[in-house]
Design a protein around this motif. Structure first.
Motif, mmCIF file in Angstrom:
data_model
loop_
_atom_site.group_PDB
_atom_site.id
_atom_site.type_symbol
_atom_site.label_atom_id
_atom_site.label_comp_id
_atom_site.label_asym_id
_atom_site.label_seq_id
_atom_site.Cartn_x
_atom_site.Cartn_y
_atom_site.Cartn_z
ATOM 1 N N LEU A 11 0.824 -1.222 0.000
ATOM 2 C CA LEU A 11 0.000 0.000 0.000
ATOM 3 C C LEU A 11 0.853 1.265 0.000
ATOM 4 C CD1 LEU A 11 -2.976 -0.743 2.432
ATOM 5 C CD2 LEU A 11 -3.060 -0.372 -0.034
ATOM 6 N N LEU A 12 2.110 1.145 0.435
ATOM 7 C CA LEU A 12 2.982 2.317 0.421
ATOM 8 C C LEU A 12 3.235 2.802 -1.005
ATOM 9 C CD1 LEU A 12 5.600 1.389 3.181
ATOM 10 C CD2 LEU A 12 3.729 3.045 3.330
ATOM 11 N N LEU A 13 3.107 1.895 -1.978
ATOM 12 C CA LEU A 13 3.226 2.326 -3.371
ATOM 13 C C LEU A 13 2.101 3.284 -3.740
ATOM 14 C CD1 LEU A 13 4.118 -1.121 -5.029
ATOM 15 C CD2 LEU A 13 5.672 0.760 -4.437
ATOM 16 N N VAL A 14 0.916 3.029 -3.183
ATOM 17 C CA VAL A 14 -0.217 3.939 -3.405
ATOM 18 C C VAL A 14 0.067 5.291 -2.767
ATOM 19 C CG1 VAL A 14 -2.675 4.291 -2.997
ATOM 20 C CG2 VAL A 14 -1.808 1.992 -3.488
ATOM 21 N N VAL A 15 0.653 5.268 -1.556
ATOM 22 C CA VAL A 15 0.989 6.518 -0.866
ATOM 23 C C VAL A 15 2.001 7.312 -1.685
ATOM 24 C CG1 VAL A 15 1.972 7.517 1.230
ATOM 25 C CG2 VAL A 15 0.498 5.495 1.377
ATOM 26 N N VAL A 16 3.008 6.610 -2.201
ATOM 27 C CA VAL A 16 4.012 7.280 -3.036
ATOM 28 C C VAL A 16 3.358 7.864 -4.285
ATOM 29 C CG1 VAL A 16 6.076 6.916 -4.450
ATOM 30 C CG2 VAL A 16 5.909 5.865 -2.188
ATOM 31 N N ALA A 17 2.446 7.107 -4.880
ATOM 32 C CA ALA A 17 1.748 7.597 -6.076
ATOM 33 C C ALA A 17 0.918 8.837 -5.756
ATOM 34 C CB ALA A 17 0.852 6.490 -6.640
ATOM 35 N N LEU A 18 0.254 8.841 -4.615
ATOM 36 C CA LEU A 18 -0.521 10.017 -4.213
ATOM 37 C C LEU A 18 0.376 11.230 -3.999
ATOM 38 C CD1 LEU A 18 -3.043 8.405 -1.684
ATOM 39 C CD2 LEU A 18 -3.572 9.366 -3.936
#
Length: 321
Positions: free
Chosen positions: A14-21
């Protein structure tokens, strides 16, 4: 903290989503800035565009991203070693009651000081420990079979009586037999509970059908470590038939028994030192370190960060980030 410290480390994806955001937010800010720069009538822009603070307008979004990161860590299930009371274990307290325990090099006497410290040890053990008591002089006697009934043990400690000779090996054998019998009764599907012998003596072995060193090796094979306490001083003497007999402690034998069994050796030359030794043993025996859930702090801080992000967004921009 390694990935092995987490129950479900795959949640870190999910940290990939945070990075994308975060990347999307940066790109969006640049696009907005370009659009503003295309607005040629700067005088009119100043009148119609809402006034914004500089860096402060990015705080809500930053807090939200931090909150999402913290909540992701919580979802991954972090664990940490925590000190928890043992819920099953067997301990046999083996106390020397040979005549040498009359020595007064430890005030008021070795025996009385030992009784006080042993009772404190028994009363301080965690409730899940089954504690038994053996006294030994020329022979070994099981006074209390392993039990969680602490008053039964302390009352028996108060009633200890002195006798001749020191059968250390027989005492170890008796302790192992008591542990084995108790383990067969309470073992169940999990098997017998872990066990330990706490042996307190002040002198050399003098009699017995089983040598102490051989018994210690048997204890090692059975997986029962022996914590030995050598109690007293080199200057101890006792009156036997009107003659003062030296009764020095036998540290070397106690060290050897502990080593052969896989246990630990302790030296106590005073009542205070004996109390500290028993306190140390109580901590070692009564508690264990286990990996337990440690996600609560991450969850709390992550939730609070989310709340602050929403509050600041409404306060600074009249909208959520």
């Amino acid at each position: 903290m390694s990935l092995s410290s987490f129950v479900a480390p795959w949640w870190f994806l999910l940290l990939l989503v945070v990075v994308a955001l975060a990347a999307g937010y940066v790109v969006l800010q640049r696009i907005r800035r370009r659009r503003v720069m295309r607005f040629t009538n700067l005088e009119l822009l100043e009148k119609v565009a809402p006034k914004r603070e500089g860096w402060s307008r990015h705080v809500p979004a930053t807090l939200l991203l931090v909150a999402l990161s913290l909540l992701t860590v919580a979802l991954a299930g972090p664990t940490a070693e925590q000190r928890v009371p043992r819920n099953r274990a067997t301990v046999m307290l083996v106390v020397d009651t040979s005549l040498s325990m009359k020595a007064t090099d430890v005030q008021p006497s070795r025996l009385e000081a030992a009784q006080v410290a042993a009772k404190s040890f028994a009363e301080g053990l965690t409730p899940g420990i089954n504690l038994g008591l053996i006294s030994f002089a020329g022979s070994a006697t099981v006074l209390v079979a392993p039990t969680t009934d602490r008053p039964a043990v302390t009352q028996s400690i108060d009633g200890l009586k002195l006798a001749q000779s020191t059968a250390t090996g027989d005492a170890i054998v008796a302790a192992m037999a008591a542990i084995d019998s108790f383990g067969k009764v309470v073992g169940g599907a999990e098997g017998p509970p872990p066990a330990r012998i706490v042996l307190m003596t002040d002198g050399k072995e003098t009699v017995g059908t089983r040598k102490a060193f051989d018994a210690a090796e048997d204890a090692k094979k059975a997986g029962i470590p022996i914590s030995t306490i050598s109690f007293g001083t080199e200057e101890g003497t006792v009156d036997i038939e009107g003659r003062q007999q030296p009764v020095p402690v036998d540290d070397e034998s106690m060290k050897e028994i502990a080593q052969l069994s896989g246990g630990e050796f302790f030296k106590a030359a005073s009542a205070e030192e004996l109390r500290r030794v028993y306190d140390t043993l109580g901590e070692q025996i009564g508690y264990e370190k286990k990996k337990a859930d440690a996600s609560k702090p991450w969850l709390i801080i992550g939730t609070l960060s989310s709340v602050f992000a929403a509050a600041l967004a409404l306060l600074l921009g009249q909208r959520l980030p």
